[in-house]
Design a protein around this motif. Structure first.
Motif, PDB file in Angstrom:
ATOM      1  N   CYS A   1       1.227 -29.391 -48.503  1.00 12.96           N
ATOM      2  CA  CYS A   1       2.390 -30.271 -48.481  1.00 12.96           C
ATOM      3  C   CYS A   1       2.012 -31.659 -48.982  1.00 12.96           C
ATOM      4  CB  CYS A   1       2.935 -30.342 -47.051  1.00 12.96           C
ATOM      5  SG  CYS A   1       4.399 -31.362 -46.911  1.00 12.96           S
TER       6      CYS A   1
ATOM      7  N   TRP B   1       9.607 -30.936 -44.872  1.00 13.00           N
ATOM      8  CA  TRP B   1       9.811 -31.120 -46.305  1.00 13.00           C
ATOM      9  C   TRP B   1       9.963 -29.733 -46.953  1.00 13.00           C
ATOM     10  CZ3 TRP B   1       6.897 -35.566 -49.224  1.00 13.00           C
ATOM     11  CH2 TRP B   1       7.043 -36.764 -48.504  1.00 13.00           C
TER      12      TRP B   1
ATOM     13  N   GLY C   1      -0.202 -32.893 -45.838  1.00 16.40           N
ATOM     14  CA  GLY C   1      -1.264 -31.947 -46.168  1.00 16.40           C
ATOM     15  C   GLY C   1      -1.230 -30.563 -45.566  1.00 16.40           C
TER      16      GLY C   1
HETATM   17 FE1  FES Z   1       4.511 -31.283 -44.489  1.00 16.23          FE
HETATM   18 FE2  FES Z   1       4.761 -33.425 -43.011  1.00 16.23          FE
HETATM   19  S1  FES Z   1       2.913 -32.382 -43.519  1.00 16.23           S
HETATM   20  S2  FES Z   1       6.315 -32.263 -43.913  1.00 16.23           S
END
Ligand code: FES
Length: 399
Positions: A83, A108, A87
């Protein structure tokens, strides 16, 4: 990264190999950058991502990735499974079909082409450029005979050039079933506390067979009522041979690669093959070697199913595979114990820390097409692998 040791000094001209190539974290870190950061890396077979939206999670060398066929355009992309917020991996399932990947940490969401689709409660971000926060895509993805490879390097040899003489064998594997092959049976995984190169070397090592797999040979002899022919073939059949295919790739042919067989009920591929750095074929399986640390490796074994054959015939492939390579199989556990665990234990001894890889060096010969051919139980494949290793690590290859 700079290495404090010149990798060219770790292999002598008479083919002794320094033990630190299996144990030194600094060498492993250099491999991550110089080998897995630059070479073409196998990631998937096309049968695993056949339809738009299909995906598979795996590793490109050491890095977690999602191999995804775009829902909108059908293009296969290799996305870093990390991500862009803080991460976390955004997909955990081994395979599936999805239009989006949502990170479980703060939500996210990404399209399956990698674009960032949405940020939860995004009124708190005023300056973020969302167009630059998609999942990172590997810059080069290509396939050959249904096998999908990717590279972190923007430039370099094409996949076709990289595979070179190995292509012929991938073509043969792709024709194993009357209508092709598929990896629909999934994988079973094994983990060992040792270096990744031990598994690659062992995949194509005939020298060990009569020793490590003696109990298998004894059971087989009882079943068929005579001494299994495999050892005689390994030692005396001139059509059983090892070949350095160049670029770190190597094969062990069981006779004619189109029609041969291993005479040992290990599965029906007519050869064992390694594609540098970490793709192997043996028995009836594709073997994907995943380095984790200098002393930790995960191996995914994918039995190769035949398109156009009956469920019963494919079930027979699975039973044969399990019989030798499964967790209670007649062969795989012996390799883990002896070829990985005991070698790793032995590497703790560092006096005169050199191994010998010169078997058959004087009798190998260069063929007209540039390949190097040796006897079935010679260490031609191991030398082939380490020629590729030296080149990738930036050392001169003069042996
Ligand atoms: Fe993926 Fe926060 S680490 S949305």
């Amino acid at each position: 990264m700079s290495l404090t040791v010149d990798p060219g000094t770790l292999i002598t001209e008479d083919w002794r190999l320094h033990g630190s190539v299996y144990t030194d974290p600094e060498i492993f870190a250099a491999e991550r950058e110089r080998i897995f950061g630059k070479c073409w890396l196998y990631v998937a077979h096309e049968s695993e991502v056949r339809e738009p939206g299909d995906y598979k999670t795996t590793f490109a060398g050491t890095q977690p990735v999602i191999v995804a066929r775009g829902s909108d355009d059908g293009e296969v992309r290799v996305l870093i499974n990390r991500c862009r917020h803080r991460g976390a991996t955004v997909c955990q399932d081994e395979k599936g079909s999805a239009n989006f990947f949502r990170c479980a940490y703060h939500g996210w969401t990404y399209r399956n082409n990698g674009d960032l689709r949405g940020i939860t409660y995004d009124d708190a971000y005023t300056t973020l450029d969302r167009s630059k926060l998609g999942l990172v895509r590997l810059p080069r993805v290509d396939s050959y005979a249904g096998f999908i490879f990717a590279s972190f390097a923007e430039e370099g040899p094409s996949l076709d050039e990289y595979l070179g003489h190995a292509k012929r064998y991938l073509d043969i594997i792709a024709r194993q079933g009357p209508e092709g092959i598929r990896l629909s049976a999934g994988a079973h995984n094994l983990t060992y506390e040792g270096n990744w190169k031990l598994q690659v070397e062992n995949t194509i090592d005939n020298y060990h067979f009569g020793f490590v797999h003696r109990s298998f040979m004894e059971v087989l002899a009882e079943r068929i009522g005579q001494a299994p022919p495999i050892m005689k073939k390994i030692l005396h059949d001139p059509t059983w041979r090892t070949i350095d295919l160049g670029n770190g790739h190597a094969v062990h042919e069981f006779g004619d690669p189109e029609t041969g067989n291993n005479q040992g009920q290990l599965g029906d591929l007519p050869f064992n093959l390694i594609v540098f750095p970490n793709l192997c074929f043996v028995g009836a399986q594709l073997r994907h070697v995943l380095p984790k640390r200098a002393n930790k490796t995960v191996v995914r074994l994918y039995p190769i199913m035949h398109e156009g054959e009956s469920d019963e015939q494919n079930a027979a492939i699975l039973r044969t595979h399990e019989g030798f390579y499964g967790p209670a199989g007649m062969g795989g556990p012996d390799d883990i114990e002896i070829a990985f665990d005991r070698v790793t234990d032995g590497m703790e001894a560092t006096e005169d820390d050199w191994l010998v890889l010169s078997r058959g060096l004087e009798r190998e010969r260069r063929a007209e097409d540039g390949t190097i051919v040796g006897h079935a139980a010679d260490e031609v494949p191991q030398r082939a692998f380490y020629r590729g290793w030296l080149a990738a690590m930036g050392a001169e290859v003069n042996r």
